[in-house]
Design a protein around this motif. Sequence first.
Motif, mmCIF file in Angstrom:
data_model
loop_
_atom_site.group_PDB
_atom_site.id
_atom_site.type_symbol
_atom_site.label_atom_id
_atom_site.label_comp_id
_atom_site.label_asym_id
_atom_site.label_seq_id
_atom_site.Cartn_x
_atom_site.Cartn_y
_atom_site.Cartn_z
ATOM 1 N N ALA A 194 -11.237 2.205 5.819
ATOM 2 C CA ALA A 194 -11.582 3.478 5.250
ATOM 3 C C ALA A 194 -12.502 4.192 6.470
ATOM 4 N N GLY A 211 -4.117 9.029 11.840
ATOM 5 C CA GLY A 211 -4.023 8.146 10.550
ATOM 6 C C GLY A 211 -4.372 6.596 11.455
ATOM 7 N N THR A 218 -13.645 2.081 -5.345
ATOM 8 C CA THR A 218 -13.744 3.365 -5.136
ATOM 9 C C THR A 218 -15.015 4.277 -5.677
ATOM 10 N N LEU A 233 0.567 5.828 0.482
ATOM 11 C CA LEU A 233 -0.572 6.818 0.685
ATOM 12 C C LEU A 233 0.504 8.109 1.032
ATOM 13 N N ALA A 269 -14.750 1.238 0.760
ATOM 14 C CA ALA A 269 -14.797 2.616 0.586
ATOM 15 C C ALA A 269 -16.173 3.212 0.909
ATOM 16 N N THR A 320 -4.892 4.936 6.066
ATOM 17 C CA THR A 320 -5.801 6.022 5.813
ATOM 18 C C THR A 320 -5.585 7.066 6.656
ATOM 19 N N ASN A 326 0.952 -1.300 -0.018
ATOM 20 C CA ASN A 326 0.046 0.035 0.023
ATOM 21 C C ASN A 326 0.794 1.159 -0.036
ATOM 22 N N SER A 358 -1.142 6.121 -5.290
ATOM 23 C CA SER A 358 -1.877 7.272 -4.667
ATOM 24 C C SER A 358 -1.541 8.483 -5.295
ATOM 25 N N ASP A 361 -11.361 -4.712 0.080
ATOM 26 C CA ASP A 361 -11.414 -3.511 -0.167
ATOM 27 C C ASP A 361 -12.578 -2.891 0.641
#
Length: 1062
Positions: free
Chosen positions: A244, A211, A326, A164, A285, A204, A162, A411, A283
């Motif tokens: 998320a 975070g 997303t 970010l 979102a 996130t 990942n 990202s 995932d």
Amino acid sequence: MNKREADRLFLTVDRQWLITSLTRTTAARQTNWCPQSDRKMTMSDLVIFGWKTSSLFMTACRLGDNEGAGKMGSDDSFWTWHGMRSLLRYEAIETLLPMRSLACLLQLQTRSIQALHALLPWRVGLILFLVVFYHSPLQQAHGEPLTSQPSASVIGHHTLYNVLFLNSTDGWVTGEGRFYRTRDGGATWSKMATRPMETYHAMTFVNDKVGWAVGHEGILKSNDRGATWALHYQYDRSSLLAIAFGSSTTGVAVGWKGIIFTTQDGGVTWNKRASGTDLALYDVAFASPTQVWAVGERGTILSSQDGGVSWKEQLCGICNDLRAVTFLNASTGIIVGQKGTILKTTDRGATWAMTGPGHTVSTDLLDVVFATPKLGWVVGEYGIILSTVDGGSTWITQQSGIRLNHLNALSMVNETTGWVVGGHQMNEPPVILHTTNGGRSWLPMTQTSRPSPVVAGLKNYLSAVTFLDKDQGWVVGAQGTIAATQDGGKTWQLRASGTTQHLNGIAFVNARVGWAVGERGLILSTQDGGLNWQIQPSGTVAKLEAVYFVNESRGWAAGEWKTILETSDGGATWKALPIVNYSRFHQILFSDRETGWMIGTGQFMKTIDGGQTWTEKSSATVPGDGMAFSSPTVGWVVGSNEEIAFTVDGGRSWRAPAKGGQERTMGGFYGTAARPGGIGWIVGDQGAILKTEDGGNTWRRQPSQTNGRLKAVTFITDQIGWIVGADGIILSTIDAGATWVVQNGGPSELPSEYALRQNLNKVQFLDQKAGWAVGAGGSFLETRDGGNTWKPHSSLGRAFGVEDVQFVSPSVGWVAGGGAVWKTTDGGLSWTDQAIPGGGIYGISFVNESVGWAFGLLGHIHATTDGGSTWISQRSGVNEPLLRGSFVDRLNGWVVGQKGFIANTKDGGASWRIQQNKDRAWLTDVVFVDDQRGWVVGSGGTILSTTDGGKTWDRQRSPRYDDFRGVAFVNPRIGWIVGDTGTLLQTTDGGSTWLERVSGTCEQLKSISFVGERNGWIVGNSGTILSTVDGGLSWVSQSQNRGLSPTHQKPSTLPCVRSLLG
């Protein structure tokens, strides 16, 4: 023997196993287990090892050796679980773990074996676990950075999951046991102190300070902009994969086995929620502060309207794994996943529609990000990056410069600036890519200029060649290969193309200006003779196979799926020409200034006005792989089925060469060249070079110095020419082909490691000698000696995975892969794409060389009666994916698929009838021995049988509850089933009873084929191939026999860890 005596025997045998087995295993794999070795141990190795050590510990306790450990209890499940706790948290993840400390300990067996023997069994297991899992201090707080160095030196060879970034400078990447931070846009990275065995999957930020991150150990929180991280909520029963937040207070975390946690108070408390599924969720979102979406295995889509408190499943008709989601607003969302899947909704998820490049991209897509409601990107396996400028309705390929690495996450902080991270395949380093121009170019963080592919010499497959004169020429080929010569090919210099996509065509109009085309719509141009290349936007992701320019401004590019592009400004802009009929175009050429041709499969385009207009012409008798004209009226075309046709009237009519005028070769033809006076050459498989001197009426073979595939040929005079092909081969002649000299390359001795490690999905044997196995990455293996040796073929390429294979004779067969069906008539040396409307094909079933069926996505069934030249769509009555089928003759057949679907036809598919069964499992394979008796297998240990042609289906009792992948019956009594974690079952009474057999592996087994009652073969993940010659009493590994000397290796007889924990 009573239980206590059995336990003592177990300890006696397994104490010696503990000391010697790993050494034997690694010796068989030619592994160097030394204190200085960087060797890493795979998860399957470690799971078996961990089970054995914990079993020793457990058994010692049961015998009453209570010193230390025995006081804690002796319950089997307790010790098995706690001995394996750390290992099981890594289930289903291909994690490589550093084993330096374990290797040092194991070497004690050569130094003080007696000392180890003297240790009590439980101490051995305890010491090994402490060494492996706790050789570094555990820290609950993940605090100050340990290092600050360039990314390559800090990150090493750890897979990154990942990425970010909060802005153009502050960012983080996570991966296997690592957490890295940068404050300078990725120029340098600091390694955060972390627990050594933990893997962090996602993170996130809810504001500039707070975070969240998730991984194997649970949920972590940072309150200082990521400077330090602390374990906030521990959950070690199943790994969390994504997190998320919809607001500063509302958040959702998801993971393996359908696990969902939510918070409504900013993370002060986390509550487990019922998801309604036990499938992995990859995932999550937020579409709004309360509307949440989660996606996962086998097409799982879940939605919540209350911030994650309650969940409802959404149906989309897809069985592929969905990896990322997303939402651009409350109504519009994008989901990406396995096999190139891109779904879009514009009605709050009520319906989902396929979008994207279709089956021209069949690799797994792993992440999706949008910078604006219109501008977005997708990344995935094998370095793929797609972009959209219309909100996901259409997608084009961006060049990553990556070949084997998987790109796991990206990202974007704005419309131009972003980062991509990935993991390694085949020991290649991890990836961090950076763009500052919206993805028009992606550069590794350690480079300041456009990356060039790593090529050890000119050994890649070469697809095309062009020469301006006797000295100056260029070749292009696989993995972005471009090479140039200034001395007629005596020496070749590799050029940096900036891509690792396959290049298929090249054209130069002078010594400076040229173009190259390739996979996924790639067009490159150069203004300096090939020293530097720039990407030109093509507006397509179709494979481009040919390019031709009449001057520096006007040119064309053509390829698959009716793609013809035209430019009048040197490629600055390209526009698509409208094509009515389907064709795949392979070549473009002009016979004079006004007359030009584009040749495709059974079709060609012709212009008589210099390309201002083009006329479509079709002919079933005209092959479509190569074309050449000796004059405006005399020319010929060639095909991959060893076909030749020639014309003497400018293409108004075509005919075959004179009887006996064409010398036979082994395989197809791919390239051709012509000179004035009716002189020409053809090249193809098995080193074939043929020459004509009468306009194509007769052809005579020339010596070639190679047995490899020759792909393209060019001549600049009647005497001087060059040929290119497989393994970087370049041949040249200065005497019209009477003799050919090898200037470069040639076949290698052994198949590549890439081909040897791929997951295999299907195996088929016609008899005890002839068999085929297919799988991921275009894997196609052939044996002619019962598997003593397996020969990999590269004829399918690596662009897609192959799901199914069926041969009806040693030369004629089909494969289903990349959503399409491909046919061979030469035993797999060459393949022809059979155009099936809609694509999305998973499986095939043929009863002879003419009659067959293909089935796949959304319940599609297609039938052919002419060997696949034409296909007719049939109605299955459902929209669920169909995975496998079985036909016993031209009329009677069955297909199976998702959610327990079974359909039967008694009229060759003119009508299909859904057969009811009480099981809603995911059905993966079906076999019938006649029109009455058949079996179906599927997920969760599902076994169904029928004795009345499917009017009724009964569930048979299974000793395992693993997912089953393949079934085979040699007669109504004897059958076999294979599945996950090395599962192998046998019946000798038609399925009334099923017994477990030892496969000797913990790999996922996917397909099984028997010839008679005694000879059988199994294939599965990681290139697994097993065979038996005694009816399954013993199985030997043939996985090491691909391209090597015949050597059987007996697999381990140790049971998989699932046998004890199941």
